[in-house]
Design an enzyme around this catalytic site. Structure first.
Site, short mmCIF file in Angstrom:
data_model
loop_
_atom_site.label_atom_id
_atom_site.label_comp_id
_atom_site.label_asym_id
_atom_site.label_seq_id
_atom_site.Cartn_x
_atom_site.Cartn_y
_atom_site.Cartn_z
N VAL A 59 43.25 45.89 29.59
CA VAL A 59 43.01 44.72 29.93
C VAL A 59 41.52 44.28 29.71
O VAL A 59 41.09 43.20 29.60
CB VAL A 59 43.59 43.98 31.14
CG1 VAL A 59 45.23 44.24 30.83
CG2 VAL A 59 43.31 44.48 32.26
N TYR A 151 35.82 46.51 44.89
CA TYR A 151 37.01 46.11 45.01
C TYR A 151 37.20 44.70 45.66
O TYR A 151 37.87 43.70 45.13
CB TYR A 151 38.23 47.01 45.40
CG TYR A 151 39.26 46.76 45.76
CD1 TYR A 151 40.35 46.99 44.59
CD2 TYR A 151 39.94 46.15 46.86
CE1 TYR A 151 41.72 46.51 44.69
CE2 TYR A 151 41.32 45.87 46.77
CZ TYR A 151 42.25 46.07 45.66
OH TYR A 151 43.63 45.82 45.89
N ALA A 153 34.90 42.33 46.03
CA ALA A 153 34.36 41.32 45.18
C ALA A 153 35.20 41.01 44.17
O ALA A 153 35.22 39.86 43.78
CB ALA A 153 32.97 42.13 44.78
N SER A 154 35.82 41.84 43.47
CA SER A 154 36.78 41.46 42.48
C SER A 154 37.99 40.61 42.88
O SER A 154 38.35 39.61 42.36
CB SER A 154 37.03 42.65 41.75
OG SER A 154 38.09 43.50 42.58
N LYS A 155 38.45 40.97 44.10
CA LYS A 155 39.62 40.23 44.65
C LYS A 155 39.23 39.01 45.10
O LYS A 155 40.06 37.92 45.09
CB LYS A 155 40.24 40.98 45.63
CG LYS A 155 41.00 42.36 44.93
CD LYS A 155 42.05 42.08 44.02
CE LYS A 155 42.52 43.27 43.15
NZ LYS A 155 43.51 43.00 42.14
#
Length: 256
Positions: A59, A151, A153-155
């Protein structure tokens, strides 16, 4: 309870195992037509026998995502639900030791992947009478998570993306929500416990016990728990729920 999802056209990214597969099967049990994509061809081959159409897709790759939606159009003829489930754990290390490539890869899959899929899905969802996007965030999108900065930061980014997109596409009749799973039973959380244990030079059971002590219900959630919440939000039963980040985490009070 009738979720009114019979015949619904659903895409689940990273749908060949774990939360993704549980979600795909939950939709299929409700009579939906489900396409799953995954980067792991071995897991996809196992999903093939479950009446799920499927294709390979990373993705974070714009061309691969474009091909995915061409396949979905051919297989399903449209789209009612997008479940942006694809994500990776990223590195476990102090910020100063995280490699730039690992930081970029984590954000590329966990956040940019959702953006790319949403861009393709929105024009299709605009023609649906029950249009919904469900993005997978995490308890790490609600709390600080030391030694897991890429992780987390992305969430956290997923929450901002979800709330902003809900406002943007609400006039089109598209609902957008996020799910924030806590610690989910399975190999992935076992790996997380082991990685943090190595970092601290303790046994993984120590990390597991600390995690459970921060959960009011004192237990991990299951992939099926997450799947049930996603199905509800995407169904007409959740017709007026949009712009929310729903924790499914046993009432987690802090991360470990």
């Amino acid at each position: 309870m009738d979720t009114q999802l019979k015949g619904a056209r659903v895409l689940v990214t990273a749908g060949a195992s774990g939360i993704g597969l549980a979600t795909a099967l939950a939709f299929a049990r409700e009579g939906a037509r489900v396409h799953v994509c995954d980067i792991d061809e071995t897991h996809l081959s196992k999903a093939a026998g479950r009446e799920l159409s499927h294709s390979v897709c990373d993705v974070s790759d714009p061309e691969a995502v474009a091909q995915l939606f061409a396949t979905v159009t051919a297989k399903l003829g449209g789209l009612d639900v997008l479940v942006n489930n694809a994500g990776i754990a990223g590195p476990t290390a102090p910020c100063v030791e995280v490699k730039l490539a690992d930081w970029e890869r984590t954000l590329a899959v966990n956040l940019t992947g959702q953006f790319l899929c949403a861009q393709h899905a929105i024009p299709m969802l605009a023609h649906s009478r029950n249009a919904s996007i469900v993005n997978l965030s995490s308890a790490a999108g609600r709390f600080g998570f030391p030694n897991r900065t890429p992780y987390a930061a992305s969430k956290w980014g997923v929450i901002g993306f979800t709330k902003s997109l809900a406002m943007e596409v609400g006039p089109l009749g598209i609902r957008v929500n996020a799910i924030c799973p806590g610690a989910v039973e399975g190999a992935r959380i076992d790996h997380v416990f082991a990685s943090r244990a190595r970092l601290r030079n303790v046994h993984p059971d120590v990390v597991r016990d600390e995690a459970l002590a921060r959960i009011s219900l004192g237990r991990l959630v299951t992939a099926e728990d997450i799947a049930n919440a996603i199905v509800f939000l995407a169904s007409p039963l959740g017709a007026n729920i949009s712009g929310h980040a729903l924790p499914v985490d046993g009432d987690t009070q802090a991360l470990f």
